[in-house]
Design an enzyme around this catalytic site. Sequence first.
Site, PDB file in Angstrom:
ATOM      1  N   HIS A 291       1.570   2.293 -10.152  1.00 24.27           N
ATOM      2  CA  HIS A 291       0.528   2.664  -9.187  1.00 24.27           C
ATOM      3  C   HIS A 291      -0.790   2.030  -9.638  1.00 24.27           C
ATOM      4  O   HIS A 291      -1.186   2.182 -10.805  1.00 24.27           O
ATOM      5  CB  HIS A 291       0.307   4.174  -9.166  1.00 24.27           C
ATOM      6  CG  HIS A 291       1.464   4.998  -8.700  1.00 24.27           C
ATOM      7  ND1 HIS A 291       1.497   5.601  -7.458  1.00 24.27           N
ATOM      8  CD2 HIS A 291       2.621   5.343  -9.309  1.00 24.27           C
ATOM      9  CE1 HIS A 291       2.622   6.295  -7.344  1.00 24.27           C
ATOM     10  NE2 HIS A 291       3.326   6.160  -8.451  1.00 24.27           N
TER      11      HIS A 291
ATOM     12  N   VAL B 204      10.559   8.162  -6.489  1.00 28.81           N
ATOM     13  CA  VAL B 204      11.331   6.990  -6.059  1.00 28.81           C
ATOM     14  C   VAL B 204      11.881   6.327  -7.325  1.00 28.81           C
ATOM     15  O   VAL B 204      11.104   5.934  -8.221  1.00 28.81           O
ATOM     16  CB  VAL B 204      10.471   6.000  -5.254  1.00 28.81           C
ATOM     17  CG1 VAL B 204      11.308   4.780  -4.862  1.00 28.81           C
ATOM     18  CG2 VAL B 204       9.889   6.670  -4.011  1.00 28.81           C
TER      19      VAL B 204
ATOM     20  N   HIS C  88       7.929   1.471 -10.727  1.00 29.14           N
ATOM     21  CA  HIS C  88       6.764   0.956 -10.002  1.00 29.14           C
ATOM     22  C   HIS C  88       5.510   1.379 -10.732  1.00 29.14           C
ATOM     23  O   HIS C  88       5.473   2.407 -11.397  1.00 29.14           O
ATOM     24  CB  HIS C  88       6.739   1.466  -8.556  1.00 29.14           C
ATOM     25  CG  HIS C  88       6.895   2.949  -8.437  1.00 29.14           C
ATOM     26  ND1 HIS C  88       8.125   3.555  -8.501  1.00 29.14           N
ATOM     27  CD2 HIS C  88       5.982   3.929  -8.293  1.00 29.14           C
ATOM     28  CE1 HIS C  88       7.972   4.859  -8.379  1.00 29.14           C
ATOM     29  NE2 HIS C  88       6.677   5.124  -8.261  1.00 29.14           N
TER      30      HIS C  88
ATOM     31  N   ASN D 193       5.061   6.797 -13.377  1.00 28.04           N
ATOM     32  CA  ASN D 193       5.669   8.113 -13.516  1.00 28.04           C
ATOM     33  C   ASN D 193       7.134   7.954 -13.910  1.00 28.04           C
ATOM     34  O   ASN D 193       7.815   7.056 -13.411  1.00 28.04           O
ATOM     35  CB  ASN D 193       5.579   8.883 -12.195  1.00 28.04           C
ATOM     36  CG  ASN D 193       4.137   9.151 -11.781  1.00 28.04           C
ATOM     37  OD1 ASN D 193       3.286   9.393 -12.625  1.00 28.04           O
ATOM     38  ND2 ASN D 193       3.876   9.089 -10.487  1.00 28.04           N
TER      39      ASN D 193
ATOM     40  N   ARG E 187       0.845  -1.205   0.000  1.00 25.36           N
ATOM     41  CA  ARG E 187       0.000   0.000   0.000  1.00 25.36           C
ATOM     42  C   ARG E 187       0.875   1.247   0.000  1.00 25.36           C
ATOM     43  O   ARG E 187       1.870   1.312   0.731  1.00 25.36           O
ATOM     44  CB  ARG E 187      -0.912   0.005   1.233  1.00 25.36           C
ATOM     45  CG  ARG E 187      -1.907  -1.108   1.212  1.00 25.36           C
ATOM     46  CD  ARG E 187      -3.011  -0.937   2.251  1.00 25.36           C
ATOM     47  NE  ARG E 187      -3.779  -2.160   2.334  1.00 25.36           N
ATOM     48  CZ  ARG E 187      -4.610  -2.604   1.395  1.00 25.36           C
ATOM     49  NH1 ARG E 187      -4.814  -1.883   0.301  1.00 25.36           N
ATOM     50  NH2 ARG E 187      -5.237  -3.744   1.544  1.00 25.36           N
ATOM     51  N   ASP E 188       0.460   2.226  -0.801  1.00 26.82           N
ATOM     52  CA  ASP E 188       1.160   3.514  -0.824  1.00 26.82           C
ATOM     53  C   ASP E 188       0.971   4.204   0.530  1.00 26.82           C
ATOM     54  O   ASP E 188      -0.116   4.190   1.100  1.00 26.82           O
ATOM     55  CB  ASP E 188       0.613   4.386  -1.959  1.00 26.82           C
ATOM     56  CG  ASP E 188       1.540   5.538  -2.281  1.00 26.82           C
ATOM     57  OD1 ASP E 188       2.145   5.534  -3.371  1.00 26.82           O
ATOM     58  OD2 ASP E 188       1.659   6.454  -1.436  1.00 26.82           O
ATOM     59  N   ILE E 189       2.045   4.826   1.013  1.00 26.31           N
ATOM     60  CA  ILE E 189       2.011   5.481   2.324  1.00 26.31           C
ATOM     61  C   ILE E 189       1.134   6.737   2.301  1.00 26.31           C
ATOM     62  O   ILE E 189       0.664   7.179   3.355  1.00 26.31           O
ATOM     63  CB  ILE E 189       3.453   5.800   2.788  1.00 26.31           C
ATOM     64  CG1 ILE E 189       3.551   5.899   4.287  1.00 26.31           C
ATOM     65  CG2 ILE E 189       3.998   7.029   2.088  1.00 26.31           C
ATOM     66  CD1 ILE E 189       4.971   5.916   4.807  1.00 26.31           C
TER      67      ILE E 189
HETATM   68  P1  5GP Z   1       6.333   8.192  -7.680  1.00 21.95           P
HETATM   69  O1  5GP Z   1       6.017   9.632  -7.352  1.00 21.95           O
HETATM   70  O2  5GP Z   1       7.824   7.936  -7.675  1.00 21.95           O
HETATM   71  O3  5GP Z   1       5.659   7.679  -8.904  1.00 21.95           O
HETATM   72  O4  5GP Z   1       5.688   7.346  -6.522  1.00 21.95           O
HETATM   73  C1  5GP Z   1       6.307   7.063  -5.324  1.00 21.95           C
HETATM   74  C2  5GP Z   1       5.217   6.684  -4.355  1.00 21.95           C
HETATM   75  O5  5GP Z   1       5.833   6.048  -3.251  1.00 21.95           O
HETATM   76  C3  5GP Z   1       4.430   7.864  -3.815  1.00 21.95           C
HETATM   77  O6  5GP Z   1       3.055   7.696  -4.135  1.00 21.95           O
HETATM   78  C4  5GP Z   1       4.684   7.828  -2.323  1.00 21.95           C
HETATM   79  O7  5GP Z   1       3.545   8.157  -1.546  1.00 21.95           O
HETATM   80  C5  5GP Z   1       5.124   6.390  -2.089  1.00 21.95           C
HETATM   81  N1  5GP Z   1       6.054   6.210  -0.992  1.00 21.95           N
HETATM   82  C6  5GP Z   1       7.159   6.982  -0.716  1.00 21.95           C
HETATM   83  N2  5GP Z   1       7.783   6.509   0.366  1.00 21.95           N
HETATM   84  C7  5GP Z   1       7.077   5.423   0.776  1.00 21.95           C
HETATM   85  C8  5GP Z   1       7.257   4.498   1.864  1.00 21.95           C
HETATM   86  O8  5GP Z   1       8.181   4.590   2.682  1.00 21.95           O
HETATM   87  N3  5GP Z   1       6.334   3.521   1.980  1.00 21.95           N
HETATM   88  C9  5GP Z   1       5.286   3.382   1.109  1.00 21.95           C
HETATM   89  N4  5GP Z   1       4.441   2.366   1.315  1.00 21.95           N
HETATM   90  N5  5GP Z   1       5.102   4.228   0.073  1.00 21.95           N
HETATM   91  C10 5GP Z   1       5.981   5.235  -0.083  1.00 21.95           C
END
Ligand code: 5GP
Length: 113
Positions: A102, A96, A100, A87, A29-31
């Site tokens: 979403h 990150v 990945h 993304n 799950r996303d945080i």
């Molecule tokens: P991006 O913006 O790189 O596409 O998505 C990264 C996602 O990772 C974001 O939606 C963010 O909320 C999630 N995220 C960042 N740090 C953590 C974490 O420590 N744990 C979890 N479960 N999600 C995270």
Amino acid sequence: MSDTIFHKIIRREIPATIVFEDEHVIAFRDIAPQAPVHVLFVPKETIPTLNDVQPEQAAIVGRLAVAAADYAKREGFADDGYRIVMNCNAHGGQTVFQIHLHLLAGAPLGHFG
Ligand code: 5GP
């Protein structure tokens, strides 16, 4: 930047709510959820961005999509529908740098595109 927070989750060095895992993929799950259901599907093989995916790694991206669709079916929202998003880099909003997918679901998300 090959070691990310997602690698730490894969190695169980930081906690996450893991909802699926196999040899190739982990999902948690996303945080900071952007929808009632917001799950991240991450390959175990290190690939920083979609730009780095080599032709011989195409199946890795496919596995993320199949894992997400299987999860949607298992959880019972596949027929209602969902959105998948990847993304890439600054303009895509990537924060990150381990690829990945979403999975967003659980409510009408509005038209995109
Ligand atoms: P991006 O913006 O790189 O596409 O998505 C990264 C996602 O990772 C974001 O939606 C963010 O909320 C999630 N995220 C960042 N740090 C953590 C974490 O420590 N744990 C979890 N479960 N999600 C995270």
